[in-house]
Design a protein around this motif. Structure first.
Motif, PDB file in Angstrom:
ATOM      1  N   VAL B  31       0.833  -1.197   0.000  1.00  0.00           N
ATOM      2  CA  VAL B  31       0.000   0.000   0.000  1.00  0.00           C
ATOM      3  C   VAL B  31       0.867   1.247   0.000  1.00  0.00           C
ATOM      4  O   VAL B  31       0.588   2.219  -0.694  1.00  0.00           O
ATOM      5  CB  VAL B  31      -0.926   0.006   1.235  1.00  0.00           C
ATOM      6  CG1 VAL B  31      -1.623   1.340   1.360  1.00  0.00           C
ATOM      7  CG2 VAL B  31      -1.937  -1.098   1.143  1.00  0.00           C
ATOM      8  N   ILE B  40      -2.737  -1.290  -5.037  1.00  0.00           N
ATOM      9  CA  ILE B  40      -2.873  -0.863  -3.641  1.00  0.00           C
ATOM     10  C   ILE B  40      -4.061  -1.577  -3.013  1.00  0.00           C
ATOM     11  O   ILE B  40      -3.994  -2.104  -1.900  1.00  0.00           O
ATOM     12  CB  ILE B  40      -3.081   0.664  -3.552  1.00  0.00           C
ATOM     13  CG1 ILE B  40      -1.812   1.379  -3.968  1.00  0.00           C
ATOM     14  CG2 ILE B  40      -3.475   1.069  -2.149  1.00  0.00           C
ATOM     15  CD1 ILE B  40      -1.941   2.876  -3.976  1.00  0.00           C
ATOM     16  N   PHE B  41      -5.118  -1.593  -3.781  1.00  0.00           N
ATOM     17  CA  PHE B  41      -6.326  -2.210  -3.255  1.00  0.00           C
ATOM     18  C   PHE B  41      -6.130  -3.701  -3.002  1.00  0.00           C
ATOM     19  O   PHE B  41      -6.597  -4.252  -2.004  1.00  0.00           O
ATOM     20  CB  PHE B  41      -7.454  -1.965  -4.253  1.00  0.00           C
ATOM     21  CG  PHE B  41      -8.753  -2.488  -3.787  1.00  0.00           C
ATOM     22  CD1 PHE B  41      -9.197  -2.197  -2.510  1.00  0.00           C
ATOM     23  CD2 PHE B  41      -9.535  -3.274  -4.586  1.00  0.00           C
ATOM     24  CE1 PHE B  41     -10.388  -2.693  -2.070  1.00  0.00           C
ATOM     25  CE2 PHE B  41     -10.730  -3.764  -4.151  1.00  0.00           C
ATOM     26  CZ  PHE B  41     -11.152  -3.476  -2.892  1.00  0.00           C
ATOM     27  N   VAL B  44      -4.426  -4.155   0.131  1.00  0.00           N
ATOM     28  CA  VAL B  44      -5.340  -4.026   1.266  1.00  0.00           C
ATOM     29  C   VAL B  44      -6.075  -5.339   1.488  1.00  0.00           C
ATOM     30  O   VAL B  44      -6.230  -5.806   2.632  1.00  0.00           O
ATOM     31  CB  VAL B  44      -6.336  -2.877   1.014  1.00  0.00           C
ATOM     32  CG1 VAL B  44      -7.438  -2.914   2.039  1.00  0.00           C
ATOM     33  CG2 VAL B  44      -5.633  -1.544   1.068  1.00  0.00           C
ATOM     34  N   MET B  47      -4.018  -7.677   3.288  1.00  0.00           N
ATOM     35  CA  MET B  47      -4.007  -7.418   4.724  1.00  0.00           C
ATOM     36  C   MET B  47      -5.218  -8.070   5.392  1.00  0.00           C
ATOM     37  O   MET B  47      -5.109  -8.695   6.447  1.00  0.00           O
ATOM     38  CB  MET B  47      -4.025  -5.913   4.985  1.00  0.00           C
ATOM     39  CG  MET B  47      -2.736  -5.206   4.661  1.00  0.00           C
ATOM     40  SD  MET B  47      -2.964  -3.434   4.493  1.00  0.00           S
ATOM     41  CE  MET B  47      -3.406  -2.987   6.149  1.00  0.00           C
ATOM     42  N   LEU B  48      -6.356  -7.888   4.751  1.00  0.00           N
ATOM     43  CA  LEU B  48      -7.568  -8.465   5.344  1.00  0.00           C
ATOM     44  C   LEU B  48      -7.438  -9.976   5.431  1.00  0.00           C
ATOM     45  O   LEU B  48      -7.860 -10.606   6.412  1.00  0.00           O
ATOM     46  CB  LEU B  48      -8.796  -8.093   4.509  1.00  0.00           C
ATOM     47  CG  LEU B  48      -9.167  -6.616   4.494  1.00  0.00           C
ATOM     48  CD1 LEU B  48     -10.478  -6.429   3.759  1.00  0.00           C
ATOM     49  CD2 LEU B  48      -9.304  -6.080   5.893  1.00  0.00           C
TER      50      LEU B  48
END
Lengths: 355, 109, 126, 460, 483
Positions: B31, B40-41, B44, B47-48
């Motif tokens: 990110v 970037i998305f 994310v 990460m989730l």
């Protein structure tokens, strides 16, 4: 798991893999034969007796064609596309039970590659990966027709996946398990799910056609509009893989339908037969193995029937229009599937409360 | 033969922790360093999913269904985020023909 | 999740690797073989994208109708909702009537969204 | 709970009502919905109920904040007249999104389980991502939405990881049980717990735009359509701070010593960044964005004070700030629609052309600056007195006081522009009747609270 | 009850005035202010001058849970301040009759509204009410000065506003701290504050917090920088309000809220404050001498006078305090008068430059007389009001320290210098272009000046009328200070 078991399993998996490829190969032959039959002509008859070697000839031709990559395409993705399609197609048969237990030398072998308790989800997951194969290939070609075909394929696949998933829920409510083997076991004898889930089966069947991009849902590759669809730019074995993957998918879809709705390897009077055989041979193991083998045969018979059905439909029905296709998927099948869930749920509850 | 939670427990909890922390950090670094909005998305989402892995491991170790339910919710929310996020990215793409976040400097960062 | 009657160990999943190896092997074999066997002749015209014989114009990577995109987004949403139903469906008998009614509410919401989408005309093609 | 259900149902109903030909009915209907929710919510007063296996608890704290947030939305809606006038085809969706995000906000103030906190935050945030980009043609709006979304999702990830680590350390998502677990272990905390706590703090600090996680705020607030900026800076912030305090009070009271240094640093930084940042802006909208950061700082002050006065001071501050902000953004919206600019200069001559707007704006600016006779004064007063309860934090109050004085500078620039700067053209700004009424109502409310703060300050 | 009436009547009247369109507003405002004056006289009639404590009190809870109450009442000092306010406001309104301000209804409403704030400051017996009223008084004056002021008004009034708010926030912080020190469920009542036992360290910083707030308002050197500009740029009515009444808020604040609450803090720092105050006296006077603008001159003279009052008060003896009280009255009257006369001159000549004026006496005899009287009052000629106050203050300072007293005494000499220079420059000499066709006072202007002049003499001749009212209160206060 002991290593012997593992060995047997490996042999079994290779065997199924081979059978899958074989069936896929010969599907092309049967497709043409059936087409010929329906259209009242002869079909392939030059290569070998009755043209039986035709598929091999086709394969050979594909292998010897130029391995061509368009200059403006994304090279890596261009190769990856058919690879994914093929890989995914061959992976999905892993959880389908082709038969009951086979007992060899004291070892009990389940005639299922991977006996996991999430079989349905596995099939679902792997099949939906197939979209990537099409998307990647279509996008990598850098050709407007390819791209459009790929996107059509993708949106068609995902649209029908919804209805498919919903129709499966009704089955799960009935069986209470996600394991395909258990679902198969529950349909002992003639207690097939089709009797309880006619509507669900219909929905599933339609979705299966759409998922495999078969007529009447073969819009991604409708020649009149999109030339070859996502595989316009493909040639040689890469094209072969896309075609191959399609037939493997038909095979897997047939297998899954047979498992879910038509009792898999179960056939009427199966238990009676086994009991009689135990009596007759006085050897439970042999009896079991005989029944299992008959079951395997029955299973393949069912699969072939479905494959035939697929082909039959192809040469019978015209193609949908795209808006009709989407309308059918979203506005008819999904509500129908939900209705089916409600009916099933109500029925089960009614049965549990009343009886 | 044993059940799934026990199977998961055959690997020490720390390993799950390190694994998911590693995933998470990869996501964070992604990110912070990437410029393409979609990447970037995806970071994310990584990460989730690191969170999901850890939650599942913890759930098995504790035999607590709450954590599993949490995973479900994270997935659902992530799906909603994907929808909205992709819509936003596509909307932006249609306007500036790029998904490079550096090109978006009409507002000061 | 409830421990099921049949129990599993990690090595139960080993066959997946076998199957995957087999599939991958076949794919790589086929691709390499065809690469080696086929002839190689390049030309500019051949390398161009094929557009019904007319010279190809521009890049293919242009934005296409947002309808496809909407479909994809709706799929993501509905698919997750459907996934939610799976655990419920498997344990349907356990939950009984209460669970059924709760799911009816859930599906009611789902359908409300669904009809909203339809009324909004997002699924209308052409 | 009733309010959550009602809001969801109303939100869905609103979507379908949006299919009707006439968009005129939407605004009155949305107002009616919110009024009903507001009224229904009050019935839960002094009637603490838990739902979903203790995942949600509707207590007075929740009811009070729900009331404030509903009221804020209610008062904000009349300023959507621009969308009504232009017959925006997505009007119903905007209203529904606001209703849905209120659901999230209510969950954030009534959660008992971190799961609900997470879900609440997300319901709220996702709706906000959408509305931030609701002006599809405007690149600024696009950019705001993209930034908000990417940053929001990123910090959601951090928040989640924090929650999971806390779960790993304590074995529960229930905030009361987390609190109890620490007491049981004698306040001993392992690395996992500390790390989780830190990530939680970071995650929520982002949501309430506390420095140094504020960087998105000015951009997003400036880029978003003003109507939604107003919603973000009021309801979202209120919910965030209320949730933050609830979390700290219920779950991390025992580890106060661990998070206090971090929080106090965040607070001071927020105050400084917000106030100093606002001073150097030339756009009133951007100034309001920075000012909202600074107000987050004041709200955080009462959080770090962490005593029995904190809750009620947060409540009062939120209300005072929300009412003032609605007017500020509302008038800004009306002015910038007409003048096509949200710079300070756009306000020039407003005192002459629209005395009512100018008066309401003045009241709101005074309130934001914390001048007596307005609610803002008592808001600051309660915050400061909550902090001074802890005599060791005197220095914090000194800093805050100095920065509050700085705040006067930029708020008064608006007032000065309205009354004292000559305008290029004196064109009267058209204001709808309901918007005028709302402005009067808010002004009266602000002054009423500035005279009789006990109406609200004593309820918690 | 009468106190509450005094407090709220102007606010109500302000709302009433707001509704009146056109120039009729000023008349209504004037009548309202007169009514207020009558009310204050009525209050005085009910006031027991023998009693040093709070009278006519009213107390009901305001923010109950916090122990903050709406507590008002008056002691001898308060009532004098209230009387000064109610006396000056009608005159200030009257003085504006010749002006036609735009939006008169708002203008006069703000003046009346401000009166509420001013009276509130003087009658508040609760710290938060005091603070509240302190700010309530500030906002209207800001708008009056900023909207109807001169060219540089925006910058100047803003400086003024920020200065004052800045100071008052410190005051608030100190109040909150004190409030939290009160036992039990806290209280912010002034008496509760008086009873606090604070350590000398606490007292020390609280002293500075409070002092800064009051010093800015007064203003004491070096916190005065906002003042000359603001006085110059404001419309005359605002200047009158600022110098005549508002300035007294600061001094009153010191007497009521600073000295008795932190006596130890005061004793620590009073030397410094005295020095500051005396520097202010000398500084203000010297700067005043150099001024060419009439308004600025009076503004600086005001700094000098206030410096003396501050010095007197911080001596903490009875003379000093009594002198401070009486000088507040005198200064209010004198400075309002002076500003009004400057306004009259300005309105006829369009200039305030001393050099461009001159020879006005020849055309305007009456004006000269009034000007002279007010001026002499301002330079503390015996028999005028200024004398009484300055005498008491100086004797207080002398008691404290001879040297300071001697330096502070300079104020009289220096004051005489700049005042008389001004008078000479403006009134005598040859007529200038500007003063060629100067007309004498109108009836309206007379009506303003006559009451002022009467008061100049009344206080000068019979100071006991007022001293006796404040004396018990001052003694009471001193007993609290020396507890």
């Amino acid at each position: 798991m002991e290593s012997v078991d593992l060995l047997y399993k490996a042999i079994y998996i290779i065997a199924i893999f081979g059978i899958t490829l074989l069936i896929a190969t010969y599907s092309t032959y049967f497709e043409r034969k059936i087409a010929a039959f329906i259209q009242d002509r002869v079909g392939p008859n030059r290569a070998g007796p009755l043209g039986l070697l035709q598929p091999l000839a086709d394969a050979g031709k594909l292998f010897f064609k130029e391995d061509f990559i368009p200059s403006k395409s994304s090279k890596a993705l261009f190769i990856l596309g058919p690879g994914i399609a093929m890989l995914v197609a061959t992976m999905s048969s892993a959880v389908v039970p082709f038969g009951d237990n086979l007992i060899i030398g004291g070892h009990e072998i389940n005639l299922i590659a991977i006996d996991v308790n999430i079989g349905v989800l596995y099939v679902f997951g792997v099949v939906s990966l197939g979209v990537y194969g099409l998307m990647v290939g279509g996008w990598a070609s850098n050709n407007k027709f390819s791209l459009l075909g790929a996107i059509r394929a993708a949106s068609q696949n995902i649209s029908y996946e919804l209805a498919m998933g919903l129709s499966l829920i009704a089955i799960l409510m009935l069986s209470g398990t996600l394991s395909l083997r258990e679902i198969a076991e529950q349909q002992q004898g003639f207690n097939w799910n089709i009797w309880y889930q006619p509507l669900g089966f219909l929905i599933f069947l339609v979705c299966a056609f759409a998922e495999t991009n078969r007529t009447p849902f073969d819009l991604p590759e409708s020649e009149a509009e999109l030339i070859g669809g996502y595989h316009t730019e493909y040639g040689s074995m890469k094209l072969g893989m896309y075609l191959f993957a399609e037939y493997i998918n038909i095979f897997v879809a047939s297998a899954v339908m047979a498992t879910l709705y038509f009792g898999a390897y179960n056939f009427p009077f199966m238990l009676e037969l086994e009991a009689w055989l135990v009596n007759a041979t006085e050897d439970a193991v042999t009896a079991n193995n005989i029944v299992t083998l008959i079951g395997v045969a029955v299973m393949f018979a069912k699969i072939f029937l479905f494959i035939f059905f697929f082909m039959w439909v192809r040469w019978t029905l015209p193609r949908f229009r795209y808006d009709q296709l989407m309308k059918l998927g979203w506005q008819i099948l999904i509500p129908l599937a939900i209705l089916n869930i409600l009916l099933t749920g109500g029925g089960i509850l009614l049965k549990d409360y009343l009886f | 033969m044993n059940n799934i939670p026990e199977v998961i427990r055959t690997i020490p909890l720390e390993y799950y922790l390190y694994f998911s922390a590693a995933l998470f950090v990869i996501g964070v670094i992604g990110v912070l360093t990437r410029r393409n909005a979609i990447i970037i998305f995806m970071c994310v989402e990584l990460m989730l999913n690191a969170v999901n892995v850890l939650l599942t491991a913890l759930a098995s170790y504790r035999g607590d269904a709450n954590a599993q339910v949490f995973v479900f919710f994270i997935m659902a929310v992530a799906a909603a985020e994907v929808c909205v996020g992709l819509a936003i990215i596509v909307m932006t793409y249609r306007n500036i023909r790029s998904t490079d976040v550096q090109l978006l400097n009409y507002l000061k960062w | 999740m409830e421990p099921t009657v049949n129990q599993y160990v990690p090595s139960d999943y080993l066959p997946i690797i076998i199957q995957f190896a087999a599939a991958l092997g076949f794919v790589i074999f086929a691709l390499v073989m065809t690469h080696l066997l086929g002839p190689k002749r390049k030309s500019e015209v051949k390398g161009a994208a094929w557009e019904s014989g007319i010279e190809s114009v521009g890049d293919a990577r242009t934005p296409i109708s947002y309808k496809y995109f909407m479909t994809a987004i709706l799929f993501v949403l509905f698919d997750v909702e459907i996934i939610f139903m799976y655990p419920w469906a498997v344990n349907f008998r356990e939950f009984g009537l209460d669970g059924f009614l709760q799911m009816v509410v859930f599906m009611g919401m789902l359908l409300a969204g669904f009809f909203y989408v339809i009324k909004k005309g997002i699924l209308k093609w052409e | 709970m009733t309010s959550i259900i009602l809001l969801s149902v109303f939100g869905i109903a609103n979507l379908f009502i949006g299919f009707m030909k006439s968009k005129r009915i939407l605004l009155p209907l949305a107002l009616l919905f919110l009024l009903i929710v507001f009224a229904v919510n009050l019935f839960s007063w002094n009637d603490t109920q838990s739902y979903f296996n203790n995942m949600l608890t509707i207590d007075n704290y929740a009811v009070a904040f729900t009331g404030i947030m509903t009221l804020t939305t209610l008062l904000l809606l009349p300023f959507s007249q621009r969308y009504v006038r232009e017959g925006d085809s997505n009007l119903a969706e905007y209203y529904s999104l606001l209703l849905f995000s209120l659901v999230g906000a209510i969950m954030m103030v009534s959660y008992e389980n971190m799961l609900m906190l997470f879900v609440g935050i997300e319901i709220l945030s996702i709706a906000m991502y959408v509305v931030a980009g609701s002006n599809k043609k405007s690149l600024r709006s696009n950019e705001a939405a993209l930034k908000y979304f990417l940053m929001g999702a990123f910090f959601t990830g951090i928040l989640l990881f924090g929650i999971v680590l806390i779960y790993g350390a304590t074995g529960t998502f229930n905030i009361t049980e987390i609190g109890a677990a620490q007491i049981a272990t004698g306040g001993v905390m392992n690395t996992m717990f500390i790390l989780g706590l830190l990530m939680l703090l970071i995650g929520i600090s982002f949501k309430i735009s506390a420095a140094p996680f504020h960087f998105w705020t000015p951009d997003v607030y400036e880029g978003s359509p003003t109507f939604f900026t107003a919603f973000m800076s009021t309801v979202v912030k209120t919910a965030g701070v209320a949730a933050f305090f609830k979390l700290m009070a219920a779950a991390f009271a025992a580890s106060y010593a661990a998070w206090f240094p971090t929080m106090i640093a965040i607070t001071v930084l927020t105050l400084v960044v917000g106030n100093i940042g606002a001073v150097i802006q030339t756009s009133a909208k951007r100034m309001l964005a920075y000012s909202s950061i600074s107000h987050a700082g004041y709200l955080l002050m009462s959080l770090v004070a962490f005593n029995e006065k904190s809750a009620s001071s947060i409540l009062f501050y939120s209300l005072a700030y929300a009412t003032a902000s609605i007017t500020a953004f509302g008038v800004l919206m009306l002015v910038s629609d007409q003048k096509g600019s949200d710079k300070y200069e756009a306000f020039n001559g407003l005192g002459r052309t629209n005395p009512l707007l100018a008066f309401a704006m003045t009241v709101s600016m005074l309130s934001l600056a914390g001048i007596p006779l307005t609610a803002g004064f008592f808001a600051k007063f309660f915050v400061f007195s909550a902090v001074l309860q802890e005599s060791s934090m005197l220095w914090l109050v000194v800093i805050a006081v100095l920065l509050a004085a700085v705040g006067i500078y930029y708020y008064f620039r608006v007032v000065i522009a309205m009354y004292m700067q000559p305008a290029e053209n004196y064109e009267k700004i058209q204001v709808s009747g309901v918007a005028s009424f709302t402005l009067i109502f808010i002004s009266v409310l602000t002054i009423l609270l500035g005279i009789a703060p006990a109406l609200v300050s004593d309820i918690l | 009850m009468i106190t509450a009436l005094l407090l709220f009547w102007p606010a109500l009247a302000a709302l009433l005035v707001l509704l009146i369109k056109g120039q009729g507003a000023k008349k209504v405002a004037f009548v309202a202010a007169l009514v207020e004056f009558a009310l204050s006289l009525f209050a005085l009639s009910g006031f027991n001058a023998e009693n040093g404590g709070t009278q006519l009190a009213l107390n009901f809870p305001w923010i109950e849970s916090a122990g903050i109450s709406f507590s008002i009442g008056m002691d001898g000092i308060s009532i004098l301040m209230v009387l000064l306010t109610t006396f000056l406001v009608p005159l200030i309104v009257l003085s504006s009759f010749k002006h036609d301000y735009k939006n008169p209804n708002v203008f006069y409403a703000l003046i009346l509204f401000m009166q509420t704030g001013l009276i509130g400051v003087f009658v508040a017996m609760d710290a938060f009410l005091f603070y509240f009223m302190w700010e309530v008084a500030l906002i209207p004056i800001y708008f009056i000065a900023a909207v109807w002021g001169g060219e540089n008004r925006i910058k100047v009034t803003f400086k003024f506003f920020v200065y004052t708010i800045f100071g008052s926030l410190f005051m608030l912080a100190a109040f909150v701290y004190l409030y939290l020190q009160t036992p039990g469920i806290h209280s912010s009542d002034v008496n509760a504050f008086y009873q606090l036992a604070l350590s000398s360290g606490e007292q020390s910083w609280i002293f500075w917090f409070l002092f800064i707030a009051f010093a800015i308002k007064m203003p004491v050197f070096p916190f005065h920088t906002w003042q000359p500009d603001t006085y110059t740029e404001s419309p005359t009515q605002a200047t009158m309000l600022l110098s005549g009444i508002m300035l007294k808020m600061g001094i009153y604040g010191v007497i009521r809220w600073l000295l008795p609450i932190v006596p130890m803090g005061v004793s620590q720092w009073d030397e410094l404050v005295l020095i500051l105050a005396i520097i202010g006296i000398v500084y203000g006077s010297i700067i005043a001498i150099r001024q060419r603008d009439l308004k600025r001159l009076v503004a600086y003279s005001s700094i000098a006078h206030v410096g003396l009052i501050a010095a007197g008060i911080f001596t903490l003896n009875e003379q000093g305090l009594q002198g401070g009280v009486i000088q507040m009255l005198s200064h209010g009257i004198n400075v309002v008068g002076l500003f009004f006369i400057i306004d009259i001159i300005f309105s006829r000549t369009n200039t305030r430059e001393i050099t461009s004026l001159g020879g006005i006496t020849q055309n305007a005899k009456a004006l000269s007389i009034f000007f002279m009287i007010l001026l002499l009052g301002s330079v503390a000629l015996p028999l005028t009001n200024g004398f009484v106050g300055e005498f008491l203050l100086l004797s207080g300072v002398f008691q404290y320290n001879y040297i300071y007293g001697a330096v502070a005494g300079l104020t009289i000499i220096l004051g005489a210098v700049y005042m008389l220079r001004m008078f000479q420059g403006v009134m005598f000499g040859t007529k200038s272009e500007a003063t060629e066709s100067f007309t004498d006072l109108t009836m309206n202007e007379m009506a303003v000046l006559i009451p002022l002049v009467i008061m100049v003499f009344w206080i000068g001749l019979f100071p006991n009328t007022f001293l006796s009212i404040s004396e018990p209160a001052v003694i009471n206060l001193l007993s609290i200070i020396n507890r």
